[in-house]
Design an enzyme around this catalytic site. Structure first.
Site, PDB file in Angstrom:
ATOM      1  CG  LEU A  84      -1.905  12.820  -6.357  1.00  0.00           C
ATOM      2  CD1 LEU A  84      -2.649  14.101  -6.756  1.00  0.00           C
ATOM      3  CD2 LEU A  84      -2.759  11.595  -6.682  1.00  0.00           C
ATOM      4  CG  LEU A  85      -0.208   8.219  -1.480  1.00  0.00           C
ATOM      5  CD1 LEU A  85       0.973   7.764  -0.616  1.00  0.00           C
ATOM      6  CD2 LEU A  85      -1.279   8.845  -0.594  1.00  0.00           C
ATOM      7  CG  ASN A  86      -5.322   8.510  -5.650  1.00  0.00           C
ATOM      8  OD1 ASN A  86      -4.358   8.326  -6.372  1.00  0.00           O
ATOM      9  ND2 ASN A  86      -6.526   8.115  -5.982  1.00  0.00           N
ATOM     10  CG  ASP A  87      -8.201   5.746  -3.592  1.00  0.00           C
ATOM     11  OD1 ASP A  87      -8.110   6.966  -3.465  1.00  0.00           O
ATOM     12  OD2 ASP A  87      -9.090   5.194  -4.268  1.00  0.00           O
ATOM     13  CD  GLN A 132      -5.169   3.922  -7.608  1.00  0.00           C
ATOM     14  OE1 GLN A 132      -5.587   4.636  -8.494  1.00  0.00           O
ATOM     15  NE2 GLN A 132      -4.777   2.678  -7.820  1.00  0.00           N
ATOM     16  CE1 TYR A 157      -7.491   5.441 -12.576  1.00  0.00           C
ATOM     17  CE2 TYR A 157      -9.886   5.465 -12.552  1.00  0.00           C
ATOM     18  CZ  TYR A 157      -8.694   6.058 -12.904  1.00  0.00           C
ATOM     19  OH  TYR A 157      -8.698   7.252 -13.578  1.00  0.00           O
ATOM     20  NE  ARG A 191     -14.213   5.394  -9.457  1.00  0.00           N
ATOM     21  CZ  ARG A 191     -15.037   6.102 -10.217  1.00  0.00           C
ATOM     22  NH1 ARG A 191     -15.359   5.704 -11.429  1.00  0.00           N
ATOM     23  NH2 ARG A 191     -15.543   7.243  -9.773  1.00  0.00           N
ATOM     24  CG  ASP A 192     -12.787   2.102  -6.220  1.00  0.00           C
ATOM     25  OD1 ASP A 192     -11.931   2.107  -7.126  1.00  0.00           O
ATOM     26  OD2 ASP A 192     -13.375   3.139  -5.840  1.00  0.00           O
ATOM     27  CD  GLU A 218     -14.638   7.773  -6.155  1.00  0.00           C
ATOM     28  OE1 GLU A 218     -14.327   7.882  -7.341  1.00  0.00           O
ATOM     29  OE2 GLU A 218     -14.134   8.477  -5.260  1.00  0.00           O
TER      30      GLU A 218
HETATM   31  C1  FRU Z   1     -10.999   7.310  -5.117  1.00  0.00           C
HETATM   32  C2  FRU Z   1     -10.786   6.930  -6.571  1.00  0.00           C
HETATM   33  C3  FRU Z   1     -11.252   5.521  -6.843  1.00  0.00           C
HETATM   34  C4  FRU Z   1     -10.448   5.136  -8.041  1.00  0.00           C
HETATM   35  C5  FRU Z   1      -9.119   5.796  -7.738  1.00  0.00           C
HETATM   36  C6  FRU Z   1      -8.363   6.254  -8.947  1.00  0.00           C
HETATM   37  O1  FRU Z   1     -10.156   8.326  -4.697  1.00  0.00           O
HETATM   38  O2  FRU Z   1     -11.435   7.849  -7.418  1.00  0.00           O
HETATM   39  O3  FRU Z   1     -12.649   5.399  -7.026  1.00  0.00           O
HETATM   40  O4  FRU Z   1     -10.329   3.754  -8.189  1.00  0.00           O
HETATM   41  O5  FRU Z   1      -9.405   6.903  -6.906  1.00  0.00           O
HETATM   42  O6  FRU Z   1      -7.099   6.748  -8.584  1.00  0.00           O
END
Ligand code: FRU
Length: 492
Positions: free
Chosen positions: A44-47, A63, A106, A167-168, A222
């Site tokens: 899984l890819l996210n941010d 991510q 993260y 975070r972030d 976020e």
């Molecule tokens: C947003 C988030 C961020 C966090 C990251 C974790 O999608 O929840 O706030 O740093 O993804 O993967």
């Protein structure tokens, strides 16, 4: 099968290589595997993270949880590019491996400082009873892409009055020094954005809460990003749990934008903020990251996915992709977004398209579902463009246009694999009435990014066609449409 907490947070080295190879192969062989969008090799890819220009190349991290289509133990995975279109795989950028980031590296950002690239990110740590701790961490990447974590956290704890939902971090140059912008939640469980200042990127002082609205932003914010376009501050952020009366949105969580007139650093304030706007009016964009690039452009890239939702590729063991890199600008107090001009490098043969809007006709006879389409629609017309359609046009991703009344509706109600229908099947945008409309569409196997009127609106949607759903139709009541069609090559 159940994804237990133990599995999600199992150290990477405990997974066996045969299993990992199976995941990589399944992803490679998937009919929904994209040709020119950034996607994970497995899992899984996210941010998007750390989007930057350093040492003669563009750098982009994302991510990643590599062992399945779930949110597990996260890392930063690294890519680099010379043209923002073709990306070189640089392997892992940051791995979770110490007491400050044991349960996930993260999201965060990157900024060239001296001859190194500073990576600023959140370390996620779970303690007894799965309690959460959050550290804001730094690392230096040198000219050989070698990364060394900074031992001491940049910010060791959230300030008093805020929870561990902290975070972030985004680090940007400001004045003689730097600012760090970060998502936070106060003890009353309200989402906030905090701003810190530093002369040297390692010692940070809290300036305070960013003042950008009088409305409640829900329970958490976020991925905040502060940018400057034409010297005006632009805040891109993801409020979670915000009331829809504050600004209408339909996705589970929105990715929002606020444009101000100026930034007042003494009062940590965006002066004269415009109303909130959705960054993307489609079904699937979140956690967009943007930065002021050294060539003067403001560039962004988003996660084409959303937290907490299921997608059809889950059954194949992988999930999500990033959007194309977009260039941002302000026009008429709106944030405009267009894919960067470099995407023209993907164009293969060009076909001009035109016709009279009447009964359904093919715009081009068959497609590979991997194309760019430009269409100009006349000022006084109503009709539908169908993407990813089967031959009979029973299944499709439909774009209904009504230029007379200034409406565009993106409609996924007739796709063959319905998606997260509780969040609705249509997204509507409002345009000036009785005006010709220009569409620029990028289709890529299981995603469609639609840009309206040179970036006035962007609508991004994942779509999961079945075999044969490769047709591109147009129909309407009157007038002539014109445009161009290009098959696009795969990016490397
Ligand atoms: C947003 C988030 C961020 C966090 C990251 C974790 O999608 O929840 O706030 O740093 O993804 O993967």
């Amino acid at each position: 099968n159940e994804w237990t907490t133990e599995m999600r947070y199992r150290p990477y080295e405990k997974w066996n290589q045969t299993y990992e190879q199976q995941l990589i192969d399944a992803k490679k062989n998937s009919p929904w595997h994209m040709n020119y969008h950034i996607q994970p090799n497995s899992g899984l890819l996210n941010d998007p993270n750390g989007f930057s220009y350093f040492n003669g190349r563009w750098h982009l991290f994302y991510q990643l949880y590599p062992y399945g289509p779930v949110h597990g133990l996260k890392s930063w995975y690294h890519l680099s590019s010379t043209n923002l279109v073709d990306w070189q795989d640089e392997g892992y950028g940051l791995l979770p491996n110490n007491s400050y980031d044991s349960h996930g590296v993260y999201s965060g950002t990157a900024l060239p400082v001296g001859d190194q690239l500073l990576l600023a990110y959140t370390g996620n740590v779970r303690g007894e009873n799965w309690s959460r701790a959050s550290y804001q961490l730094g690392a230096w990447m040198d000219q050989n892409n070698h990364v060394t974590k900074i031992e001491k956290p940049l910010i060791p704890t959230p300030p008093k009055g805020y929870t561990m939902h902290f975070r972030d971090p985004q680090v940007i140059p400001y004045g003689e020094g730097y600012l760090l912008v970060i998502g936070a939640q106060n003890d009353q469980e309200e989402g906030k954005v905090l701003v810190y200042q530093s002369a040297n990127v390692t010692d940070w002082t809290l300036l305070g809460e960013l003042d950008f609205t009088n409305d409640s932003m829900g329970f958490m914010v976020e991925c905040p990003n502060l940018l400057f376009i034409d010297e005006r501050p632009v805040l891109i952020f993801c409020p979670q749990g915000m009331e829809k009366t504050v600004a209408p949105y339909e996705n589970i969580y929105p990715n929002m934008v606020i444009i101000g007139d100026s930034f007042d650093v003494e009062n940590v304030k965006i002066v004269n903020p415009q109303p909130l706007q959705n960054l993307d009016d489609g079904f699937d964009v979140y956690a967009t990251q943007a930065f002021n690039a050294p060539d003067g452009r403001v560039l962004s890239v988003g996660w084409a996915g959303l937290p907490e939702l299921a997608y059809p590729t889950d059954t194949e063991g992988w999930a999500h992709c990033l959007t194309l890199v977009r260039e941002l600008r302000i026009q008429d107090n709106r944030l405009y977004q267009q894919p960067v001009a470099e995407h023209q490098a993907l164009r293969q043969t060009q076909t001009s398209v035109q016709g009279t809007l009447a009964a359904r006709q093919a715009v081009v006879t068959n497609t590979t579902n991997c194309y760019e389409l430009e269409v100009n629609l006349p000022a006084d017309s109503q009709g539908t463009l169908s993407f990813f359609a089967d031959e009979q046009n029973n299944h499709k991703l439909a774009l209904h246009f009504d230029t007379k009344n200034g409406k565009i509706i993106l409609d996924r109600s007739q796709v063959s694999l319905p998606l997260n229908e509780v969040f609705g099947n249509t997204r509507t945008i409002t345009l000036t009435q009785n005006q010709a409309v220009k569409l620029q569409v990028f289709a890529d196997k299981s995603i469609c990014e639609i840009f309206v009127n040179d970036g006035e609106y962007a609508l991004t949607s994942r779509v999961f066609p079945q075999a044969g759903e490769t047709h591109l139709f147009i129909e309407g009541n009157q007038g002539e449409y014109t445009g161009n069609y290009w098959e696009l090559r795969s990016s490397s």
